[in-house]
Design a protein around this motif. Structure first.
Motif, PDB file in Angstrom:
ATOM      1  N   LEU A  16      55.207  44.316 -31.501  1.00 46.62           N
ATOM      2  CA  LEU A  16      54.641  43.090 -30.901  1.00 46.62           C
ATOM      3  C   LEU A  16      53.594  43.435 -29.848  1.00 46.62           C
ATOM      4  O   LEU A  16      52.774  42.605 -29.475  1.00 46.62           O
ATOM      5  CB  LEU A  16      55.760  42.246 -30.268  1.00 46.62           C
ATOM      6  CG  LEU A  16      56.718  41.568 -31.250  1.00 46.62           C
ATOM      7  CD1 LEU A  16      57.754  40.752 -30.487  1.00 46.62           C
ATOM      8  CD2 LEU A  16      55.951  40.686 -32.231  1.00 46.62           C
ATOM      9  N   ARG A  17      53.621  44.656 -29.388  1.00 44.65           N
ATOM     10  CA  ARG A  17      52.649  45.026 -28.340  1.00 44.65           C
ATOM     11  C   ARG A  17      51.434  45.746 -28.939  1.00 44.65           C
ATOM     12  O   ARG A  17      50.583  46.257 -28.217  1.00 44.65           O
ATOM     13  CB  ARG A  17      53.326  45.909 -27.289  1.00 44.65           C
ATOM     14  CG  ARG A  17      54.453  45.174 -26.565  1.00 44.65           C
ATOM     15  CD  ARG A  17      54.990  45.931 -25.369  1.00 44.65           C
ATOM     16  NE  ARG A  17      56.191  45.315 -24.835  1.00 44.65           N
ATOM     17  CZ  ARG A  17      56.187  44.239 -24.025  1.00 44.65           C
ATOM     18  NH1 ARG A  17      55.038  43.687 -23.707  1.00 44.65           N
ATOM     19  NH2 ARG A  17      57.311  43.695 -23.590  1.00 44.65           N
ATOM     20  N   ILE A  25      48.603  39.625 -25.353  1.00 44.65           N
ATOM     21  CA  ILE A  25      49.431  39.864 -24.159  1.00 44.65           C
ATOM     22  C   ILE A  25      48.551  40.375 -23.016  1.00 44.65           C
ATOM     23  O   ILE A  25      48.594  39.863 -21.900  1.00 44.65           O
ATOM     24  CB  ILE A  25      50.561  40.860 -24.485  1.00 44.65           C
ATOM     25  CG1 ILE A  25      51.536  40.240 -25.494  1.00 44.65           C
ATOM     26  CG2 ILE A  25      51.295  41.296 -23.214  1.00 44.65           C
ATOM     27  CD1 ILE A  25      52.523  41.227 -26.108  1.00 44.65           C
ATOM     28  N   GLU A  26      47.689  41.346 -23.340  1.00 43.84           N
ATOM     29  CA  GLU A  26      46.804  41.900 -22.295  1.00 43.84           C
ATOM     30  C   GLU A  26      45.873  40.822 -21.738  1.00 43.84           C
ATOM     31  O   GLU A  26      45.542  40.818 -20.556  1.00 43.84           O
ATOM     32  CB  GLU A  26      45.974  43.056 -22.871  1.00 43.84           C
ATOM     33  CG  GLU A  26      46.757  44.365 -23.030  1.00 43.84           C
ATOM     34  CD  GLU A  26      46.086  45.326 -24.018  1.00 43.84           C
ATOM     35  OE1 GLU A  26      46.796  46.192 -24.562  1.00 43.84           O
ATOM     36  OE2 GLU A  26      44.862  45.158 -24.259  1.00 43.84           O
ATOM     37  N   GLY A  28      46.625  37.862 -21.332  1.00 48.81           N
ATOM     38  CA  GLY A  28      47.392  36.865 -20.584  1.00 48.81           C
ATOM     39  C   GLY A  28      47.638  35.580 -21.353  1.00 48.81           C
ATOM     40  O   GLY A  28      48.100  34.578 -20.807  1.00 48.81           O
ATOM     41  N   LEU A  29      47.346  35.623 -22.669  1.00 48.58           N
ATOM     42  CA  LEU A  29      47.578  34.413 -23.490  1.00 48.58           C
ATOM     43  C   LEU A  29      49.056  34.266 -23.816  1.00 48.58           C
ATOM     44  O   LEU A  29      49.555  33.181 -24.096  1.00 48.58           O
ATOM     45  CB  LEU A  29      46.750  34.504 -24.782  1.00 48.58           C
ATOM     46  CG  LEU A  29      45.230  34.556 -24.593  1.00 48.58           C
ATOM     47  CD1 LEU A  29      44.535  34.888 -25.908  1.00 48.58           C
ATOM     48  CD2 LEU A  29      44.718  33.237 -24.031  1.00 48.58           C
ATOM     49  N   VAL A  30      49.733  35.423 -23.810  1.00 52.33           N
ATOM     50  CA  VAL A  30      51.172  35.436 -24.118  1.00 52.33           C
ATOM     51  C   VAL A  30      51.868  36.377 -23.145  1.00 52.33           C
ATOM     52  O   VAL A  30      51.321  37.432 -22.797  1.00 52.33           O
ATOM     53  CB  VAL A  30      51.419  35.971 -25.562  1.00 52.33           C
ATOM     54  CG1 VAL A  30      52.900  36.042 -25.871  1.00 52.33           C
ATOM     55  CG2 VAL A  30      50.710  35.097 -26.574  1.00 52.33           C
ATOM     56  N   GLU A  31      53.031  35.970 -22.674  1.00 53.45           N
ATOM     57  CA  GLU A  31      53.893  36.900 -21.909  1.00 53.45           C
ATOM     58  C   GLU A  31      55.068  37.234 -22.824  1.00 53.45           C
ATOM     59  O   GLU A  31      55.609  36.336 -23.495  1.00 53.45           O
ATOM     60  CB  GLU A  31      54.451  36.192 -20.670  1.00 53.45           C
ATOM     61  CG  GLU A  31      53.501  35.987 -19.533  1.00 53.45           C
ATOM     62  CD  GLU A  31      54.183  35.169 -18.417  1.00 53.45           C
ATOM     63  OE1 GLU A  31      53.562  34.217 -17.945  1.00 53.45           O
ATOM     64  OE2 GLU A  31      55.360  35.468 -18.100  1.00 53.45           O
ATOM     65  N   LEU A  32      55.427  38.513 -22.859  1.00 49.66           N
ATOM     66  CA  LEU A  32      56.509  38.946 -23.742  1.00 49.66           C
ATOM     67  C   LEU A  32      57.565  39.703 -22.939  1.00 49.66           C
ATOM     68  O   LEU A  32      57.231  40.624 -22.187  1.00 49.66           O
ATOM     69  CB  LEU A  32      55.956  39.864 -24.847  1.00 49.66           C
ATOM     70  CG  LEU A  32      57.001  40.504 -25.767  1.00 49.66           C
ATOM     71  CD1 LEU A  32      57.704  39.433 -26.614  1.00 49.66           C
ATOM     72  CD2 LEU A  32      56.363  41.558 -26.665  1.00 49.66           C
ATOM     73  N   GLY A  33      58.816  39.287 -23.135  1.00 51.16           N
ATOM     74  CA  GLY A  33      59.937  40.022 -22.538  1.00 51.16           C
ATOM     75  C   GLY A  33      60.906  40.416 -23.644  1.00 51.16           C
ATOM     76  O   GLY A  33      61.280  39.569 -24.459  1.00 51.16           O
ATOM     77  N   LEU A 157      47.641  30.389 -31.308  1.00 50.63           N
ATOM     78  CA  LEU A 157      47.372  30.021 -29.908  1.00 50.63           C
ATOM     79  C   LEU A 157      45.879  30.105 -29.630  1.00 50.63           C
ATOM     80  O   LEU A 157      45.207  31.047 -30.086  1.00 50.63           O
ATOM     81  CB  LEU A 157      48.152  30.936 -28.953  1.00 50.63           C
ATOM     82  CG  LEU A 157      49.679  30.902 -29.073  1.00 50.63           C
ATOM     83  CD1 LEU A 157      50.308  31.862 -28.056  1.00 50.63           C
ATOM     84  CD2 LEU A 157      50.209  29.500 -28.913  1.00 50.63           C
ATOM     85  N   PRO A 158      45.342  29.151 -28.872  1.00 49.19           N
ATOM     86  CA  PRO A 158      43.911  29.167 -28.557  1.00 49.19           C
ATOM     87  C   PRO A 158      43.491  30.492 -27.918  1.00 49.19           C
ATOM     88  O   PRO A 158      44.193  30.987 -27.025  1.00 49.19           O
ATOM     89  CB  PRO A 158      43.766  28.011 -27.554  1.00 49.19           C
ATOM     90  CG  PRO A 158      44.935  27.134 -27.792  1.00 49.19           C
ATOM     91  CD  PRO A 158      46.041  28.018 -28.264  1.00 49.19           C
ATOM     92  N   GLY A 159      42.396  31.075 -28.433  1.00 42.03           N
ATOM     93  CA  GLY A 159      41.876  32.297 -27.827  1.00 42.03           C
ATOM     94  C   GLY A 159      42.393  33.569 -28.463  1.00 42.03           C
ATOM     95  O   GLY A 159      41.846  34.654 -28.254  1.00 42.03           O
ATOM     96  N   VAL A 160      43.441  33.443 -29.295  1.00 42.01           N
ATOM     97  CA  VAL A 160      44.014  34.669 -29.871  1.00 42.01           C
ATOM     98  C   VAL A 160      43.171  35.169 -31.046  1.00 42.01           C
ATOM     99  O   VAL A 160      42.824  36.351 -31.119  1.00 42.01           O
ATOM    100  CB  VAL A 160      45.471  34.426 -30.318  1.00 42.01           C
ATOM    101  CG1 VAL A 160      46.000  35.627 -31.092  1.00 42.01           C
ATOM    102  CG2 VAL A 160      46.349  34.142 -29.098  1.00 42.01           C
ATOM    103  N   LEU A 161      42.844  34.255 -31.956  1.00 39.28           N
ATOM    104  CA  LEU A 161      42.032  34.684 -33.107  1.00 39.28           C
ATOM    105  C   LEU A 161      40.553  34.654 -32.727  1.00 39.28           C
ATOM    106  O   LEU A 161      40.099  33.696 -32.099  1.00 39.28           O
ATOM    107  CB  LEU A 161      42.263  33.726 -34.289  1.00 39.28           C
ATOM    108  CG  LEU A 161      43.537  33.901 -35.107  1.00 39.28           C
ATOM    109  CD1 LEU A 161      43.514  32.955 -36.297  1.00 39.28           C
ATOM    110  CD2 LEU A 161      43.688  35.333 -35.575  1.00 39.28           C
ATOM    111  N   GLY A 162      39.809  35.684 -33.127  1.00 36.76           N
ATOM    112  CA  GLY A 162      38.369  35.721 -32.832  1.00 36.76           C
ATOM    113  C   GLY A 162      37.698  34.481 -33.406  1.00 36.76           C
ATOM    114  O   GLY A 162      36.859  33.863 -32.775  1.00 36.76           O
TER     115      GLY A 162
END
Ligand SMILES: Nc1ccccc1-c1cnco1
Length: 240
Positions: A16-17, A25-26, A28-33, A157-162
């Motif tokens: 996932l990373r 994630i980098e 900041g569109l997604v936070e993963l724990g 999610l908005p911003g994830v796909l080019g």
């Protein structure tokens, strides 16, 4: 969106990373724990499962351990709890679209014969809980299903796909399978790109692509064709 995953195999979620999700994630569109369920055991063996009441094969994951873990991970923030299970409702593109609007998703990865049902029942009293299956086959645990579902959701999610348009135009968005795709060279091992795709005639290209999508869907997924609303097929489409 914040995503948390509770599992006895945290390493399974390392992908996932990587790549697209890693960049999200980098950015900041997604936070993963990712959380190790065994952190909430208190015995020397770090036992997470026990024999099933009523007998039968395999082991069932203990409610106490899951309760402590989920209470700790959830805190007071609202979330949707997702439990991958072969007994779940089908996870589809529509599910991914719906979850893409969530502030927070928490995934509980079960192994063995599943998680004591009271875990789902207890949390369903205070939050939305979805028991979902990614397909009719048997996995060893929910981790692989979480990789599938997180990718399907995060890419929306908005911003994830080019190219955000592709999220609308990808497979299933019009209820059909994608047809065949081609790129250079025009001829490869004696196989040529269909002339229409090089014709520059955009109406003919769109018709050809729709016909190939209908043909492929009729051949491979007639269930999708049957599920299409009447208005989705025009007179030309009905030839399939
Ligand atoms: N087979 C499984 C075993 C454990 C947790 C999930 C699954 C699953 C999810 N979707 C299909 O199978």
């Amino acid at each position: 969106m914040r995503i948390d995953v509770v599992t006895i195999f945290p390493g399974y979620l390392a992908p996932l990373r990587e790549a697209l999700l890693g960049r999200a994630i980098e950015a900041g569109l997604v936070e993963l724990g990712v959380h190790d369920l065994r952190d909430w055991t208190h015995d020397v063996h770090q036992a997470v499962d026990d024999s099933p009441y009523g007998g039968g094969p395999g082991m069932v994951m203990r409610p106490q351990v899951w309760g402590e873990a989920l209470d700790a991970v959830l805190g007071d923030a609202p979330a949707r709890l997702v439990v991958p299970t072969p007994a779940g409702r089908p996870f589809t593109q529509a599910t991914a679209q719906a979850w893409a609007g969530e502030e927070r998703l928490v995934f509980a990865c079960g192994r063995y014969e599943g998680i004591d049902q009271r875990v789902v029942d207890a949390y369903a009293q205070r939050m939305p809980v979805d028991e979902v299956s990614i397909g009719d086959y048997v996995l060893v645990g929910g981790e692989v299903a979480v990789l599938v579902m997180v990718e399907a959701v995060v890419r929306l999610l908005p911003g994830v796909l080019g190219n955000p348009v592709s999220a609308q135009e990808d497979s299933f968005s019009d209820g059909l399978l994608e047809g065949p795709a081609y790129t250079r060279p025009v001829s490869w091992r004696g196989l040529d790109v269909p002339d229409v795709l090089r014709s520059g005639n955009h109406a003919a290209i769109a018709r050809w692509r729709r016909d190939r999508a209908l043909e492929r869907t009729a051949a491979r997924r007639p269930d999708l064709l049957d599920a299409l609303p009447d208005h989705a097929l025009d007179r030309t489409d009905r030839a399939f």
